[in-house]
Design an enzyme around this catalytic site. Structure first.
Site, PDB file in Angstrom:
ATOM      1  N   TYR A 142       0.940  -0.961  -0.485  1.00 58.51           N
ATOM      2  CA  TYR A 142      -0.086  -0.257  -0.055  1.00 58.51           C
ATOM      3  C   TYR A 142       1.360   0.693  -0.163  1.00 58.51           C
ATOM      4  CZ  TYR A 142      -3.495   3.463   1.179  1.00 58.51           C
ATOM      5  OH  TYR A 142      -4.040   4.464   1.699  1.00 58.51           O
ATOM      6  N   ASP A 237       9.493   2.537  -0.077  1.00 59.35           N
ATOM      7  CA  ASP A 237       8.494   3.622   0.682  1.00 59.35           C
ATOM      8  C   ASP A 237       8.658   3.182   1.390  1.00 59.35           C
ATOM      9  OD1 ASP A 237       4.871   3.632   0.048  1.00 59.35           O
ATOM     10  OD2 ASP A 237       6.350   4.234   1.651  1.00 59.35           O
ATOM     11  N   LYS A 265       4.923   9.266   8.533  1.00 59.83           N
ATOM     12  CA  LYS A 265       4.998   8.219   9.958  1.00 59.83           C
ATOM     13  C   LYS A 265       5.905   9.325  10.955  1.00 59.83           C
ATOM     14  CE  LYS A 265       1.938   5.599   8.164  1.00 59.83           C
ATOM     15  NZ  LYS A 265       0.504   5.093   8.500  1.00 59.83           N
TER      16      LYS A 265
END
Ligand code: HOZ
Length: 426
Positions: A142, A237, A265
């Protein structure tokens, strides 16, 4: 749990599903999503005064624990001077210098406001740099919800009941090629079919949106070699792994250097921050220097920079924290594995450092297909049991367990006791 229930009913009237991001609706596990009022250290407190030991950590950012006093103070201080200027600030310079110091592959970096935005921008830069359109992603990974990446995506898409997403133009998805995680041959096949059309391969160096799937030996190195052979860029990523597995992320942990990296994050310390960056030669294409346009009114927001800088500075000044986090993860997930063996349960535990996942399948989970063999109904029972025991897990089999520096051995022993009770109950 009346207040959460009442809030959910009110929320559903104005917010799709009553939530601002799908997974937190508790769809895959049922029951009422907890509306959280506050958090401190390893604990969450909901609107009904319930206390939970938190293993979501806001999906990764709270590596120091919630409401870390040094981070909170930095945010409070900057707020006295203003919340947003829409102009360049010293904090952005300091943040860029820190990120590029900590992550050697980062020669230039651009701040954005989410992981989605970071990935969307990195893909555009890769296409602009190579002059090619296609990208390879991996089923179950994702990378945020930009159109071209909602193809066999992980995380909430895996449980949303939609094959990918409505509203994504066929033309857009056409340039996204799906490969299988840990399967270099599936990547080679794409390159063989269109050797001069692939701009980039984007990969979660540890897949953490179909549970947690570590890269098998040689997988990341093999991607690097294929990209070099075919003139494509390798994008890591690291929205989840960045500044978690090591101060220089999964690329430092595994010793494989990407051309571009995306962050989210932890880089924001709990505030909405994303970033993308890499080789100067590539990043100099980004406006206003070059012809790849990307912008953001709140990019580099001073409050967000203060939180991110505070958190990254603490992590930089305490390299021992990574040994502590990774050893804690090895111990904790190893203890879960031992429990399963002692009770004759065939289920699987994957982990890398402080990221882990208990899968209710007897198959070795190494990719999207094997992850999907998990018994999601049994996971729902597990999730509800743990919630009753005061343990807050991500409400989906296909999310990670995030340990933080605030989780003590006593807390983890309590969690293992709760798992033991579950194993005895079923
Ligand atoms: N990206 C998050 C999970 N991997 C989404 C969480 C949410 O939907 O609240």
């Amino acid at each position: 749990m009346n207040n959460s229930k009442c809030l959910l009913e009110r929320a559903k009237k104005m917010i799709p599903g009553g939530v601002n991001s799908p997974v937190r609706a508790f769809g895959p596990v049922g029951g009422t999503p907890r509306f959280i009022k506050s958090a401190r250290g390893a604990y969450l407190y909901d609107e009904d005064e319930n206390c939970y030991l938190d293993f979501v950590g806001s999906w990764g950012p709270m590596i120091l624990g919630h409401s870390h006093q040094e981070v909170v103070k930095c945010v409070q201080d900057i707020c006295q001077r203003g919340l947003s200027f829409g102009a360049a600030t010293a904090a952005e310079v300091e943040m860029a210098e820190l990120v590029c110091e900590l992550v050697p592959s980062m020669e230039m970096v651009r701040m954005v406001n989410s992981g989605t935005e970071a990935v969307m921008s990195a893909i555009r830069v890769a296409r602009g740099f190579t002059g090619r359109d296609k990208i390879i992603k991996f089923s179950g990974c994702y990378h945020g919800h930009s159109d071209g990446l909602l193809v066999q995506a992980g995380s909430g898409v895996m449980t949303a009941g939609v094959p990918d997403s409505l509203g994504v133009p066929v033309g857009c998805a056409r340039d996204t090629l799906s490969a299988n995680y840990n399967d270099l041959d599936s990547v080679k096949a794409h390159f063989a079919r269109c050797p001069k059309e692939i701009a980039a391969v984007i990969v979660e160096p540890v897949a953490a949106n179909m549970g947690v799937v570590p890269p098998e030996e040689g997988f990341l190195k093999g991607l690097r070699e294929l990209c070099d052979t075919y003139g494509a860029l390798l994008i890591f990523d690291e929205v989840i792994t960045g500044f978690r597995l090591a101060i220089d992320g999964a690329q430092g942990y595994y010793g494989v250097t990407p051309d571009l990296t995306t962050f989210g994050k932890i880089i924001g310390g709990g505030m909405p921050v994303g970033a993308y960056g890499g080789k100067r030669q590539i990043m100099e294409l980004v406006a206003p220097l070059g012809g790849v346009y990307q912008a953001g009114t709140l990019s580099g927001n001073p409050v967000a920079m203060a939180a991110g800088m505070a958190q990254l500075t603490i992590l930089k000044e305490h390299p021992e924290y990574y040994r502590e986090l990774n050893e804690k993860g090895d111990w904790f997930f190893g203890r879960i594995e031992r429990l399963l063996r002692e009770t004759g349960r065939p289920w699987q535990v994957n982990h890398v450092g402080s990221l882990g996942c208990l899968y209710f399948t007897k198959q070795d989970v190494k990719d999207y297909e094997s992850a999907k063999t998990s018994d999601t109904e049994l996971f729902a029972k597990y999730h509800n049991h743990m919630l009753e025991q005061g343990i807050y897990l991500a409400p989906s089999q296909f999310e990670a367990v995030f340990l933080s520096l605030a989780h003590t051995e006593e807390m983890l022993e309590k969690t293992l006791d709760a798992i033991t009770i579950f194993l005895q109950k079923i």
